[in-house]
Design a protein around this motif. Structure first.
Motif, PDB file in Angstrom:
ATOM      1  N   GLY A   1      44.034  29.424   5.753  1.00 43.63           N
ATOM      2  CA  GLY A   1      43.266  28.212   6.604  1.00 43.63           C
ATOM      3  C   GLY A   1      41.941  28.187   6.993  1.00 43.63           C
ATOM      4  O   GLY A   1      41.858  27.607   7.881  1.00 43.63           O
ATOM      5  N   LYS A   2      40.879  28.839   6.294  1.00 45.58           N
ATOM      6  CA  LYS A   2      39.681  28.617   6.366  1.00 45.58           C
ATOM      7  C   LYS A   2      38.858  27.502   6.752  1.00 45.58           C
ATOM      8  O   LYS A   2      38.383  26.977   7.622  1.00 45.58           O
ATOM      9  N   THR A   3      39.513  26.754   5.532  1.00 44.82           N
ATOM     10  CA  THR A   3      38.802  25.317   5.419  1.00 44.82           C
ATOM     11  C   THR A   3      39.478  24.386   6.391  1.00 44.82           C
ATOM     12  O   THR A   3      38.690  23.406   7.162  1.00 44.82           O
ATOM     13  N   THR A   4      40.716  24.478   6.870  1.00 43.11           N
ATOM     14  CA  THR A   4      41.283  23.682   7.794  1.00 43.11           C
ATOM     15  C   THR A   4      40.644  23.930   9.291  1.00 43.11           C
ATOM     16  O   THR A   4      40.290  23.143  10.023  1.00 43.11           O
TER      17      THR A   4
ATOM     18  N   VAL B   1      30.461  27.686   9.294  1.00 39.81           N
ATOM     19  CA  VAL B   1      30.451  28.174   8.041  1.00 39.81           C
ATOM     20  C   VAL B   1      31.744  28.556   7.352  1.00 39.81           C
ATOM     21  O   VAL B   1      32.395  29.490   7.887  1.00 39.81           O
ATOM     22  N   ASP B   2      32.094  27.842   6.173  1.00 41.72           N
ATOM     23  CA  ASP B   2      33.476  28.110   5.619  1.00 41.72           C
ATOM     24  C   ASP B   2      33.058  29.035   4.331  1.00 41.72           C
ATOM     25  O   ASP B   2      32.639  28.554   3.453  1.00 41.72           O
ATOM     26  N   ALA B   3      33.869  30.229   4.524  1.00 43.47           N
ATOM     27  CA  ALA B   3      33.517  31.311   3.567  1.00 43.47           C
ATOM     28  C   ALA B   3      34.600  31.088   2.233  1.00 43.47           C
ATOM     29  O   ALA B   3      35.822  30.611   2.713  1.00 43.47           O
TER      30      ALA B   3
ATOM     31  N   LEU C   1      30.309  27.765   1.688  1.00 48.31           N
ATOM     32  CA  LEU C   1      30.153  28.778   0.671  1.00 48.31           C
ATOM     33  C   LEU C   1      31.103  28.863  -0.465  1.00 48.31           C
ATOM     34  O   LEU C   1      30.736  29.963  -1.288  1.00 48.31           O
ATOM     35  N   ASP C   2      32.058  28.226  -0.415  1.00 54.84           N
ATOM     36  CA  ASP C   2      33.016  28.444  -1.412  1.00 54.84           C
ATOM     37  C   ASP C   2      32.745  27.595  -2.633  1.00 54.84           C
ATOM     38  O   ASP C   2      32.504  26.254  -2.618  1.00 54.84           O
ATOM     39  N   ARG C   3      32.607  28.167  -3.875  1.00 57.41           N
ATOM     40  CA  ARG C   3      32.470  27.381  -5.257  1.00 57.41           C
ATOM     41  C   ARG C   3      33.141  26.243  -5.385  1.00 57.41           C
ATOM     42  O   ARG C   3      32.912  25.148  -5.929  1.00 57.41           O
TER      43      ARG C   3
HETATM   44 MG   LIG Z   1      38.870  27.051   1.543  1.00 59.51          MG
END
Ligand SMILES: [Mg+2]
Ligand SMILES: Nc1ncnc2c1ncn2[C@@H]1O[C@H](COP(=O)(O)OP(=O)(O)O)[C@@H](O)[C@H]1O
Length: 205
Positions: free
Chosen positions: A14-17, A80-82, A38-40
């Motif tokens: 749920g990081k991006t959410t 910051v989205d890891a 930060l996510d590819r």
């Molecule tokens: Mg994500």
């Protein structure tokens, strides 16, 4: 400038959410808000590309290729989205660059097991530092057995649960339109907005 890192080593936690909705929250508060992806896979930036220009403004950039994380000083808030699998020196660097770390955690045995080492690393990283860490119990009702299991698990780490967010398609639906539960029509997401209150209070504290 204040910054919050949203991190969990497990994909789908749920990081991006969390990161996109938090950005939407700050933007709707009139804050100059930047989303640092930060996510590819750049899911957060893809989401932003769908955002209606009539909604509260957000900026974003990809920083997964930076050796040392540099955050924009001119922003009021940087979210910051890891990426999944974050650990080691990068985790150390990112933690030092932010004020708060938010860890979304789904109360399942798989998710908890996958997050255990990460929570231990974070706890030792922030020792003696100003950075604070909090858990967001993800896709859970606080009155359930699952919530109790999560609380029991977290006792070992001495990290607070700062919010419980229920499992709802509302997050999926707003995301498809580059929006958040904080964008209009906000009344439609009254229950979601109420659940975020303790999290945003903790962040702004
Ligand atoms: Mg994500
Ligand atoms: N509270 C929630 N209720 C329903 N679906 C959710 C919730 N949080 C996340 N999801 C969904 O779960 C999936 C994974 O979430 P995502 O934020 O992409 O995780 P991560 O960035 O950690 O990989 C997405 O499809 C997202 O829409």
């Amino acid at each position: 400038m204040r910054a919050v890192l949203v991190a969990n080593p497990k994909g789908g936690a749920g990081k991006t959410t969390l990161a996109t909705n938090l950005s939407g929250y700050f933007a709707n508060q009139g804050k100059v808000t930047t989303l640092c992806d930060l996510d590819r896979q750049q899911s957060a930036l893809r989401w932003m590309a769908f955002r209606d220009p009539a909604l509260a403004a957000l900026s974003g950039y990809y920083a997964g290729n930076q050796i040392v994380l540099n955050l924009p000083k001119e922003a009021d808030w940087v979210v910051v989205d890891a990426p999944a699998g974050l650990q080691g020196y990068k985790l150390t660097d990112y933690i030092r660059a932010v004020d708060k770390v938010v860890v979304p955690l789904v109360p399942s045995v798989f998710d908890m097991a996958a997050t255990e080492d990460f929570l231990n690393s974070i706890r030792s990283e922030i020792r003696g530092q100003r950075t604070k860490v909090g858990i967001v119990a993800m896709r859970v009702d606080p009155r359930t057995k699952a919530a109790g299991m999560l609380e029991e698990f977290l006792k070992h780490f001495d990290i607070p649960i700062v919010a419980y967010l229920r499992n709802t398609q509302n997050y999926v639906n707003v995301a498809a339109a580059g929006a958040t539960v904080f964008d209009p029509p906000r009344a439609k997401h009254r229950r979601e907005v109420a659940q975020w209150e303790p999290l945003v209070d903790w962040l702004e504290k």
